[in-house]
Each structure stands twice: as structure tokens, then as C-alpha cells.
Design a protein around this motif. Structure first.
Motif, PDB file in Angstrom:
ATOM      1  N   ASN A 197       0.839  -1.033   0.005  1.00  0.00           N
ATOM      2  CA  ASN A 197       0.010  -0.189  -0.088  1.00  0.00           C
ATOM      3  C   ASN A 197       0.890   1.225  -0.186  1.00  0.00           C
ATOM      4  O   ASN A 197       2.003   1.066  -0.167  1.00  0.00           O
ATOM      5  N   ASP A 198       0.357   2.194   0.069  1.00  0.00           N
ATOM      6  CA  ASP A 198       1.059   3.769  -0.176  1.00  0.00           C
ATOM      7  C   ASP A 198       2.233   3.926   0.945  1.00  0.00           C
ATOM      8  O   ASP A 198       3.394   4.073   0.908  1.00  0.00           O
ATOM      9  N   PRO A 199       1.814   3.419   2.340  1.00  0.00           N
ATOM     10  CA  PRO A 199       2.629   3.751   3.231  1.00  0.00           C
ATOM     11  C   PRO A 199       4.003   2.982   3.344  1.00  0.00           C
ATOM     12  O   PRO A 199       4.941   2.864   3.622  1.00  0.00           O
ATOM     13  N   GLU A 200       3.512   1.585   2.858  1.00  0.00           N
ATOM     14  CA  GLU A 200       4.675   0.543   2.904  1.00  0.00           C
ATOM     15  C   GLU A 200       5.640   1.001   1.739  1.00  0.00           C
ATOM     16  O   GLU A 200       6.498   0.704   1.704  1.00  0.00           O
ATOM     17  N   PHE A 201       4.857   1.422   0.484  1.00  0.00           N
ATOM     18  CA  PHE A 201       5.784   1.735  -0.769  1.00  0.00           C
ATOM     19  C   PHE A 201       6.574   2.793  -0.280  1.00  0.00           C
ATOM     20  O   PHE A 201       7.716   2.881  -0.972  1.00  0.00           O
ATOM     21  N   ASP A 202       6.105   3.866   0.554  1.00  0.00           N
ATOM     22  CA  ASP A 202       7.145   4.880   0.857  1.00  0.00           C
ATOM     23  C   ASP A 202       8.177   4.397   1.577  1.00  0.00           C
ATOM     24  O   ASP A 202       9.217   4.988   1.713  1.00  0.00           O
ATOM     25  N   ALA A 203       8.021   3.504   2.762  1.00  0.00           N
ATOM     26  CA  ALA A 203       9.069   2.901   3.518  1.00  0.00           C
ATOM     27  C   ALA A 203       9.918   2.205   2.596  1.00  0.00           C
ATOM     28  O   ALA A 203      11.222   2.048   2.737  1.00  0.00           O
ATOM     29  N   LEU A 204       9.485   1.524   1.646  1.00  0.00           N
ATOM     30  CA  LEU A 204      10.491   0.831   0.593  1.00  0.00           C
ATOM     31  C   LEU A 204      11.364   1.805   0.040  1.00  0.00           C
ATOM     32  O   LEU A 204      12.570   1.442  -0.092  1.00  0.00           O
ATOM     33  N   ARG A 205      10.845   2.818  -0.269  1.00  0.00           N
ATOM     34  CA  ARG A 205      11.632   3.976  -0.955  1.00  0.00           C
ATOM     35  C   ARG A 205      12.696   4.543  -0.164  1.00  0.00           C
ATOM     36  O   ARG A 205      13.792   4.976  -0.493  1.00  0.00           O
ATOM     37  N   SER A 206      12.413   4.311   1.220  1.00  0.00           N
ATOM     38  CA  SER A 206      13.289   4.967   2.131  1.00  0.00           C
ATOM     39  C   SER A 206      14.679   3.925   2.341  1.00  0.00           C
ATOM     40  O   SER A 206      15.535   4.515   2.877  1.00  0.00           O
ATOM     41  N   ILE A 207      14.544   2.882   1.711  1.00  0.00           N
ATOM     42  CA  ILE A 207      15.541   1.714   1.907  1.00  0.00           C
ATOM     43  C   ILE A 207      16.555   1.988   0.609  1.00  0.00           C
ATOM     44  O   ILE A 207      16.183   1.855  -0.419  1.00  0.00           O
ATOM     45  N   ARG A 208      18.033   2.278   1.099  1.00  0.00           N
ATOM     46  CA  ARG A 208      18.836   2.379  -0.340  1.00  0.00           C
ATOM     47  C   ARG A 208      19.113   1.397  -1.066  1.00  0.00           C
ATOM     48  O   ARG A 208      19.092   1.343  -2.320  1.00  0.00           O
ATOM     49  N   ASP A 209      19.685   0.073  -0.082  1.00  0.00           N
ATOM     50  CA  ASP A 209      20.277  -0.925  -0.970  1.00  0.00           C
ATOM     51  C   ASP A 209      18.821  -1.744  -1.720  1.00  0.00           C
ATOM     52  O   ASP A 209      17.729  -2.182  -0.962  1.00  0.00           O
TER      53      ASP A 209
END
Length: 114
Positions: A37-49
Motif C-alpha cells: 500500500n502507499d505507506p509501505e511503498f514509501d517505507a520501501l523507497r526509504s531503503i537505499r540498498d
């Protein structure tokens, strides 16, 4: 006498595996549990590797199936990792890599932070 032999076993090995092992998912279940979902996708984007991103989706999806911290090995989750890499990062070559216990906590912690 070892410490392990002094403890009582409450669960059989098969019961422990059912509770703490990686779930076996069908293709349809993978598409459902590994979607974000949107909040989970935002969390995914915050991970660099990118590799850690794949593990984030894996652990998050498994948590949706079983809300416990799982004891997983690469060999148990290889197919699911390849599925996720294909869905989110087409063309990514996925080599063998295990996460450290700290990385596993950080990945699941990102889910609880919002």
C-alpha cells in the motif's frame, strides 16, 4: 549436559517450523501478500540498498501471513525473493545473501513505525 537438553520442549520440531518457518505461498498468495500500500511503498523507497528492499518486501509479506518474527534461511525463501525481485526490480540479479539479525529487526521495524 548442554543447556538445550535441560529445557523442556513445548513444541515439536514440525510445530516450531509451522510457526516460525517461512510460509509456502501459491503464486496468487505471493501477488497478494507481497503487494504494497502507499505507506509501505514509501517505507520501501526509504531503503537505499535494492537487496535490502527485496528483503523488506519479503519480511513484510511474511508478517502479513504470520505476525511473528520468522527464523528464515536463504534456501527457504529463494523462490519468494526471486518473485519479489521480478515484480519490483525487473532485471535485478539476485545472489545469495542472508540478513544479519539487526537488519531483520530494522526491516520489520520500518513496518511498525507508522
Amino acid at each position: 549436559m548442554s543447556l538445550k537438553s535441560k529445557r523442556r520442549a513445548i513444541l515439536l520440531d514440525s510445530e516450531s517450523q509451522d510457526l516460525y518457518g517461512a510460509p509456502k505461498l501459491t503464486h496468487e498468495q505471493k501477488r497478494y501478500y507481497f503487494s504494497l500500500n502507499d505507506p509501505e511503498f514509501d517505507a520501501l523507497r526509504s531503503i537505499r540498498d535494492r537487496y535490502n528492499r527485496v528483503y523488506f518486501v519479503l519480511l513484510l509479506g511474511y508478517f502479513k501471513v504470520k505476525p511473528v518474527v520468522l527464523n528464515i534461511r536463504y534456501s527457504d525463501v529463494r523462490e519468494d525473493l526471486q518473485f519479489i525481485a521480478g515484480e519490483f526490480f525487473p532485471g535485478m540479479k539476485l545472489g545469495r545473501k542472508n540478513l544479519s539479525p539487526m537488519q531483520k529487526c530494522e526491516s520489520t521495524g520500518a513496518y511498525f513505525s507508522y
